[in-house]
Design a protein around this motif. Structure first.
Motif, PDB file in Angstrom:
ATOM      1  N   ALA A   2       2.417   4.494  15.446  1.00  0.00           N
ATOM      2  CA  ALA A   2       1.112   4.288  16.074  1.00  0.00           C
ATOM      3  C   ALA A   2       0.043   4.764  15.102  1.00  0.00           C
ATOM      4  CB  ALA A   2       1.030   5.067  17.379  1.00  0.00           C
ATOM      5  N   ARG A   5      -7.371   3.740  14.980  1.00  0.00           N
ATOM      6  CA  ARG A   5      -8.438   3.282  14.086  1.00  0.00           C
ATOM      7  C   ARG A   5      -9.768   3.811  14.607  1.00  0.00           C
ATOM      8  NH1 ARG A   5      -6.947  -2.889  14.630  1.00  0.00           N
ATOM      9  NH2 ARG A   5      -8.138  -2.348  16.461  1.00  0.00           N
ATOM     10  N   TRP A  27       3.460   9.260  18.248  1.00  0.00           N
ATOM     11  CA  TRP A  27       4.155   8.353  19.145  1.00  0.00           C
ATOM     12  C   TRP A  27       4.716   9.138  20.325  1.00  0.00           C
ATOM     13  CZ3 TRP A  27       4.433   3.417  19.969  1.00  0.00           C
ATOM     14  CH2 TRP A  27       5.467   2.916  20.745  1.00  0.00           C
ATOM     15  N   TRP A  49       8.609  -8.574  16.533  1.00  0.00           N
ATOM     16  CA  TRP A  49       7.683  -7.617  15.932  1.00  0.00           C
ATOM     17  C   TRP A  49       6.287  -7.990  16.377  1.00  0.00           C
ATOM     18  CZ3 TRP A  49       5.252  -8.021  10.518  1.00  0.00           C
ATOM     19  CH2 TRP A  49       4.477  -6.909  10.261  1.00  0.00           C
ATOM     20  N   ALA A  50       5.569  -7.047  16.938  1.00  0.00           N
ATOM     21  CA  ALA A  50       4.210  -7.293  17.411  1.00  0.00           C
ATOM     22  C   ALA A  50       3.410  -6.005  17.306  1.00  0.00           C
ATOM     23  CB  ALA A  50       4.220  -7.781  18.857  1.00  0.00           C
ATOM     24  N   GLY A  51       2.130  -6.156  17.229  1.00  0.00           N
ATOM     25  CA  GLY A  51       1.226  -5.012  17.249  1.00  0.00           C
ATOM     26  C   GLY A  51       0.489  -4.997  18.575  1.00  0.00           C
ATOM     27  N   ASP A  53      -2.611  -3.514  20.684  1.00  0.00           N
ATOM     28  CA  ASP A  53      -3.875  -2.787  20.652  1.00  0.00           C
ATOM     29  C   ASP A  53      -4.046  -2.155  22.024  1.00  0.00           C
ATOM     30  OD1 ASP A  53      -4.201  -3.747  18.119  1.00  0.00           O
ATOM     31  OD2 ASP A  53      -5.885  -5.058  18.573  1.00  0.00           O
ATOM     32  N   ASN A  63      -0.786  -8.600  19.094  1.00  0.00           N
ATOM     33  CA  ASN A  63      -0.849  -9.350  17.843  1.00  0.00           C
ATOM     34  C   ASN A  63       0.555  -9.754  17.417  1.00  0.00           C
ATOM     35  OD1 ASN A  63      -3.781  -8.899  17.146  1.00  0.00           O
ATOM     36  ND2 ASN A  63      -3.073  -6.804  17.406  1.00  0.00           N
ATOM     37  N   PRO A  67       0.612  -8.759  12.980  1.00  0.00           N
ATOM     38  CA  PRO A  67       0.536  -7.426  13.579  1.00  0.00           C
ATOM     39  C   PRO A  67      -0.136  -6.380  12.701  1.00  0.00           C
ATOM     40  CG  PRO A  67       2.695  -8.358  13.904  1.00  0.00           C
ATOM     41  CD  PRO A  67       1.970  -9.261  12.965  1.00  0.00           C
ATOM     42  N   GLY A  69      -0.953  -3.190  10.033  1.00  0.00           N
ATOM     43  CA  GLY A  69      -0.798  -1.762  10.191  1.00  0.00           C
ATOM     44  C   GLY A  69       0.273  -1.105   9.347  1.00  0.00           C
ATOM     45  N   LEU A  70       1.155  -1.893   8.717  1.00  0.00           N
ATOM     46  CA  LEU A  70       2.250  -1.289   7.959  1.00  0.00           C
ATOM     47  C   LEU A  70       1.750  -0.451   6.794  1.00  0.00           C
ATOM     48  CD1 LEU A  70       4.960  -4.095   7.785  1.00  0.00           C
ATOM     49  CD2 LEU A  70       5.135  -1.888   8.915  1.00  0.00           C
ATOM     50  N   ALA A  73       0.213   2.777   8.062  1.00  0.00           N
ATOM     51  CA  ALA A  73       1.237   3.658   8.626  1.00  0.00           C
ATOM     52  C   ALA A  73       2.088   4.285   7.529  1.00  0.00           C
ATOM     53  CB  ALA A  73       2.120   2.890   9.600  1.00  0.00           C
TER      54      ALA A  73
END
Length: 96
Positions: A2, A5, A27, A49-51, A53, A63, A67, A69-70, A73
């Protein structure tokens, strides 16, 4: 993982591509519960795999196309999430 932002000073949005500042987010708790509830629905639709929000405990966007953010993170947590994701996705690929 997680990632929170935060909008940069003087900015109206928190999108990292537009100057938003990614912050480490632990998390667990409500985030883990949201993922536990949403995950099976996404998997049933073939989304592996999804993001998500999440604002104030509510999913406001899922998303699936990008997605993201990798990179943030990996920088924040020092974990190679991208490599682990590719390995997991390849290992669970349906036969062709």
């Amino acid at each position: 993982f997680a990632v929170r932002r935060r909008k940069a000073p003087g900015q109206a949005v928190s999108n990292v591509a537009r100057g938003g500042i990614p912050e480490r987010c632990e998390w667990g708790g409500a985030l883990a519960e949201i993922a536990r509830r949403v995950g099976p629905m996404l998997m049933a639709d073939g989304v592996r795999w999804a993001g998500l929000d999440v604002v104030a405990g509510q999913v406001i966007e899922i998303n699936v196309h990008a997605p993201g953010g990798l990179d943030a993170a990996e920088d924040l947590f020092g974990v190679p999430f991208g490599a682990a994701l590719v390995t997991a996705l390849c290992a669970s690929s349906p036969p062709r």
